[in-house]
Each structure stands twice: as structure tokens, then as C-alpha cells.
Design a protein around this motif. Structure first.
Motif, mmCIF file in Angstrom:
data_model
loop_
_atom_site.group_PDB
_atom_site.id
_atom_site.type_symbol
_atom_site.label_atom_id
_atom_site.label_comp_id
_atom_site.label_asym_id
_atom_site.label_seq_id
_atom_site.Cartn_x
_atom_site.Cartn_y
_atom_site.Cartn_z
ATOM 1 N N ARG A 265 -40.074 14.848 26.673
ATOM 2 C CA ARG A 265 -40.433 13.496 27.101
ATOM 3 C C ARG A 265 -39.657 12.469 26.272
ATOM 4 O O ARG A 265 -39.765 12.423 25.047
ATOM 5 C CB ARG A 265 -41.932 13.271 26.955
ATOM 6 N N PRO A 266 -38.853 11.605 26.906
ATOM 7 C CA PRO A 266 -38.014 10.670 26.154
ATOM 8 C C PRO A 266 -38.808 9.699 25.300
ATOM 9 O O PRO A 266 -38.359 9.296 24.229
ATOM 10 C CB PRO A 266 -37.216 9.939 27.250
ATOM 11 N N GLU A 267 -40.006 9.341 25.762
ATOM 12 C CA GLU A 267 -40.814 8.389 24.995
ATOM 13 C C GLU A 267 -41.387 9.007 23.724
ATOM 14 O O GLU A 267 -41.915 8.288 22.866
ATOM 15 C CB GLU A 267 -41.945 7.812 25.853
ATOM 16 N N ALA A 268 -41.292 10.330 23.595
ATOM 17 C CA ALA A 268 -41.791 11.004 22.392
ATOM 18 C C ALA A 268 -40.660 11.589 21.559
ATOM 19 O O ALA A 268 -40.902 12.395 20.670
ATOM 20 C CB ALA A 268 -42.773 12.113 22.777
ATOM 21 N N LYS A 269 -39.439 11.151 21.809
ATOM 22 C CA LYS A 269 -38.282 11.781 21.164
ATOM 23 C C LYS A 269 -38.019 11.242 19.754
ATOM 24 O O LYS A 269 -37.925 12.010 18.791
ATOM 25 C CB LYS A 269 -37.035 11.589 22.019
ATOM 26 N N PHE A 270 -37.895 9.940 19.622
ATOM 27 C CA PHE A 270 -37.414 9.363 18.369
ATOM 28 C C PHE A 270 -38.583 9.061 17.428
ATOM 29 O O PHE A 270 -39.451 8.247 17.735
ATOM 30 C CB PHE A 270 -36.609 8.102 18.636
ATOM 31 N N THR A 271 -38.575 9.709 16.286
ATOM 32 C CA THR A 271 -39.683 9.549 15.329
ATOM 33 C C THR A 271 -39.358 8.574 14.205
ATOM 34 O O THR A 271 -40.264 8.099 13.529
ATOM 35 C CB THR A 271 -40.032 10.917 14.705
ATOM 36 N N TRP A 272 -38.075 8.303 13.996
ATOM 37 C CA TRP A 272 -37.643 7.273 13.040
ATOM 38 C C TRP A 272 -36.840 6.284 13.864
ATOM 39 O O TRP A 272 -35.657 6.469 14.094
ATOM 40 C CB TRP A 272 -36.811 7.888 11.924
ATOM 41 N N ASP A 273 -37.531 5.260 14.343
ATOM 42 C CA ASP A 273 -36.993 4.389 15.388
ATOM 43 C C ASP A 273 -36.994 2.953 14.890
ATOM 44 O O ASP A 273 -37.980 2.227 15.035
ATOM 45 C CB ASP A 273 -37.838 4.542 16.649
ATOM 46 N N LEU A 274 -35.879 2.534 14.340
ATOM 47 C CA LEU A 274 -35.811 1.185 13.769
ATOM 48 C C LEU A 274 -35.658 0.110 14.833
ATOM 49 O O LEU A 274 -35.688 -1.076 14.512
ATOM 50 C CB LEU A 274 -34.664 1.099 12.758
ATOM 51 N N GLN A 275 -35.546 0.516 16.090
ATOM 52 C CA GLN A 275 -35.549 -0.464 17.170
ATOM 53 C C GLN A 275 -36.971 -0.879 17.533
ATOM 54 O O GLN A 275 -37.185 -1.957 18.087
ATOM 55 C CB GLN A 275 -34.829 0.101 18.392
ATOM 56 N N ARG A 276 -37.934 -0.031 17.206
ATOM 57 C CA ARG A 276 -39.340 -0.346 17.485
ATOM 58 C C ARG A 276 -40.151 -0.557 16.213
ATOM 59 O O ARG A 276 -41.131 -1.304 16.218
ATOM 60 C CB ARG A 276 -39.969 0.795 18.295
ATOM 61 N N ASN A 277 -39.766 0.094 15.141
ATOM 62 C CA ASN A 277 -40.537 0.063 13.898
ATOM 63 C C ASN A 277 -39.784 -0.785 12.876
ATOM 64 O O ASN A 277 -38.666 -0.448 12.482
ATOM 65 C CB ASN A 277 -40.727 1.495 13.382
ATOM 66 N N ASP A 278 -40.395 -1.889 12.435
ATOM 67 C CA ASP A 278 -39.727 -2.810 11.512
ATOM 68 C C ASP A 278 -40.310 -2.768 10.103
ATOM 69 O O ASP A 278 -40.146 -3.717 9.331
ATOM 70 C CB ASP A 278 -39.765 -4.235 12.060
ATOM 71 N N ASN A 279 -41.004 -1.669 9.765
ATOM 72 C CA ASN A 279 -41.532 -1.550 8.401
ATOM 73 C C ASN A 279 -40.427 -1.602 7.357
ATOM 74 O O ASN A 279 -40.585 -2.185 6.281
ATOM 75 C CB ASN A 279 -42.302 -0.234 8.233
ATOM 76 N N LEU A 280 -39.316 -0.969 7.673
ATOM 77 C CA LEU A 280 -38.208 -0.879 6.727
ATOM 78 C C LEU A 280 -37.265 -2.063 6.918
ATOM 79 O O LEU A 280 -36.824 -2.348 8.035
ATOM 80 C CB LEU A 280 -37.448 0.432 6.950
ATOM 81 N N GLU A 281 -36.973 -2.771 5.842
ATOM 82 C CA GLU A 281 -35.999 -3.854 5.919
ATOM 83 C C GLU A 281 -34.622 -3.262 6.221
ATOM 84 O O GLU A 281 -34.173 -2.335 5.548
ATOM 85 C CB GLU A 281 -35.964 -4.627 4.604
#
Length: 344
Positions: A265-281
Motif C-alpha cells: 500500500r503506497p500510503e503505508a510505504k514511507f516511514t521517514w517522510d519529511l514531506q509530511r513530518n516536520d519534527n526534524l528541522e
């Protein structure tokens, strides 16, 4: 229309959201949206309850004893509540980013809330620190925590008391690791099925690819050598790039990638996703999306005892307490059926 009817309508998801949940139910179950609507409407459009009911083999909800009046309970119902899904178990793996001091307590509490909500039987954790482990043990008292060595940051395995029987654990050192990485192995039984489960946080950063490949090959070797009667699951934050898997010789015979065999499932593929997750500067223009976190399965060599049925991401909603995500990684939650209990 009564006031109660108006209240119920006001609490319904939007039309688009209802359609989205119907599609997701149909995809997960391999059925259609008409059946999805039947299950979802009966459960106030709660997708998790609907899926639990479907895989439980009944159109009636069997998930939560607290929703039933006490006076309606009978001894037989109480027995069901103690294990409402005798055929099912869940495994969660998550790098919880304990090395980020910002909002650590709030973020760790968010991790614990998700563990308690999704009720996995086993949890693989990476980047745990003593402070976060102490909080996890306090907020998730139903789990036995097995830390993976070291004093600064480490991996850990959580086993749910009453469902998982602990047998033994060991730590395999990666002696050539510049980051003192290792592999934590645990022998246990989940609802009577023998397992060897292993988690690791493989060497980080692109420039340490060779060491990471060697660590991966070592883990695959341990999977192959496990007892014939044991189902083997290995995974965690492997920091893995697809070309590195090729350089390691690809997946060994009999080893399965759980994301792949549950439908890719493509929506479950990326687990380190800096396009959606902005925790990391991240100050660079290109924001990467990577499948760093993975889970691998080797069936029992005597007879397959489990079947992976669903793979999803968790931790994808912001915490109201700090407006950040629980981690810079999404967690991965995999659902399995125990084969000899599916039809019981």
C-alpha cells in the motif's frame, strides 16, 4: 427529527471521509464498499472497530467491554472480553526519537497513548533513552519491557502480559559498528505460538552503508538459524535503502517483507517522510521520503503458523499538547492471523 438524531448526524464524518473509510475497509478486507458501509454504519464510522469486527468473524462488535452495561455481562461474555480476538495478534515497531529532547515527555506520552489504543501484543522500540523507558513502563503497565543494553540510548521489546509468554532474551553485538549498535533477540510464545523476535537500529547515515549492509546480513543469518518450530520476525529502524538490500544479496529464501506481502500500500510505504513530518528541522530544499523502518518474516519451517493480513502507519497525527508528532518516524503496525485459530 429528535434532538438525539441531530446530535448523531452532527458527529458523523464528512461525506468524503465516509467514502475514504469505506474504501480503506474494502482494501484491507478484500471485500467491497457496500459491505464496508454495513460494518461502519453500525459502529459510528469507527474504522478500527469495524475492521476488528470483520476479522473477528462477526458483524457484531466484540472489541470493548466498557461500552456494554455491566448488568448485561455473563460469564461467557467475560471470557470473550479477556481475548476478543483469539485468532489475531499485532506487532508495532517504532523509532520513538528519544534523542530529541524537545517535548520528550509529551511525545513519549503520545507513543504510550497509541500503544494503549492499538493494543499490540508486542512492540519493537528504537532510540529509547532511560527517561522515556521509565515513562513507558509507568504508562503501559500491562507490558513487560526488555531493554537492549547500553546506558544512553537503546532498543527495547515490550511484551503484553497475559498474551505473550517470555522465554529468554539475548543481545548480539555488532563489533564493527562505530555507533555501538546491536541486535536484541527475544524468544517467546504469542498465544501459544513459538517465536523468535529481533529488533535493531542499524547503522545510521548514508556514508555508513557498508556497515549497515553487514549488520543486515548478520540479522538475516540469525533468522535462518532459528529453530525450525519458531516463526521469526525481525525489524526496526534499519536505515535501509533499496540498493543496499540488493548489495546484501536481496531477501534470503523464505524471508518475506511484510509491507510487500500485505499489498504494498503506497500510503503505508514511507516511514521517514519529511514531506509530511516536520519534527526534524530541515533547511534543504529537497525533503526526502524513505522506507527506513521495515519488518521481515520467516515462517516456521515445520508449518506456517501465522498469516500477515494488514500493514499500517501510526503516529501520523499531531499531538495537541505540543503540536508536534510523537516522533520524526511513523510507527508501523502489522496485524497477523494465527492460522489454526482463524476458523475457530
Amino acid at each position: 427529527m429528535s434532538d438525539s438524531d441531530e446530535d448523531n448526524d452532527a458527529n458523523l464524518p464528512s461525506r468524503d471521509e465516509c467514502e475514504k473509510r469505506c474504501q480503506k475497509f474494502a482494501t484491507v478486507t478484500g471485500t467491497d464498499t457496500a459491505l464496508a458501509m454495513f460494518y461502519l454504519q453500525d459502529r459510528d464510522w469507527d474504522l478500527e472497530r469495524a475492521l476488528n469486527a470483520f476479522f473477528g468473524g462477526s458483524s457484531q462488535d466484540s472489541t470493548d467491554a466498557s461500552s456494554k452495561p455491566v448488568e448485561e455481562e455473563t460469564p461467557s461474555q467475560s471470557d470473550v472480553v479477556s481475548d476478543s480476538e483469539p485468532h489475531r495478534f499485532r506487532l508495532l515497531s517504532w523509532n520513538i526519537d528519544g534523542l530529541d529532547d524537545s517535548n520528550l515527555k509529551s511525545r513519549t506520552k503520545g507513543v504510550c497513548d497509541i500503544i494503549n489504543r492499538d493494543n499490540p501484543h508486542m512492540v519493537f522500540l528504537q532510540e529509547v533513552i532511560p527517561k522515556s523507558l521509565k515513562l513507558i513502563e509507568k504508562l503501559c503497565p500491562q507490558y513487560q519491557a526488555i531493554p537492549g543494553g547500553r546506558d544512553d540510548y537503546f532498543t527495547a521489546v515490550l511484551l503484553k502480559s497475559g498474551s505473550v509468554e517470555f522465554e529468554s532474551s539475548n543481545i548480539v553485538q555488532f563489533f564493527s559498528s562505530l555507533m555501538e549498535r546491536n541486535l536484541l533477540g527475544v524468544k517467546c510464545k504469542i498465544k501459544g505460538v513459538p517465536f523468535l523476535v529481533m529488533t535493531s537500529h542499524l547503522e545510521s547515515c548514508k556514508e555508513h552503508s557498508r556497515e549497515r549492509i553487514n549488520q543486515l546480513k548478520k540479522a538475516f543469518s540469525l533468522m535462518a538459524k532459528a529453530g525450525d518450530d519458531r516463526s521469526v520476525i525481525f525489524g526496526g529502524d534499519l536505515n535501509l535503502r533499496d540498493p543496499e538490500l540488493d548489495k546484501a544479496g536481496g531477501l534470503p529464501e523464505g524471508v518475506l517483507d511484510l509491507w510487500e506481502i500485505t499489498g504494498k500500500r503506497p500510503e503505508a510505504k514511507f516511514t521517514w517522510d519529511l514531506q509530511r513530518n516536520d519534527n526534524l528541522e530541515w533547511n534543504m530544499k529537497f525533503r526526502p521520503r524513505c522506507r527506513f523502518d521495515r519488518l521481515y518474516l520467516r515462517h516456521s519451517k515445520l508449518k506456517p503458523a501465522i498469516k500477515p493480513v494488514y500493514f499500517e502507519l501510526v503516529g501520523i497525527e499531531r499531538l495537541t499538547s505540543c503540536q508536534r508528532f510523537p516522533s520524526d518516524h511513523w510507527g508501523i503496525l502489522t496485524h497477523f492471523d494465527i492460522l489454526d485459530r482463524v476458523d475457530k
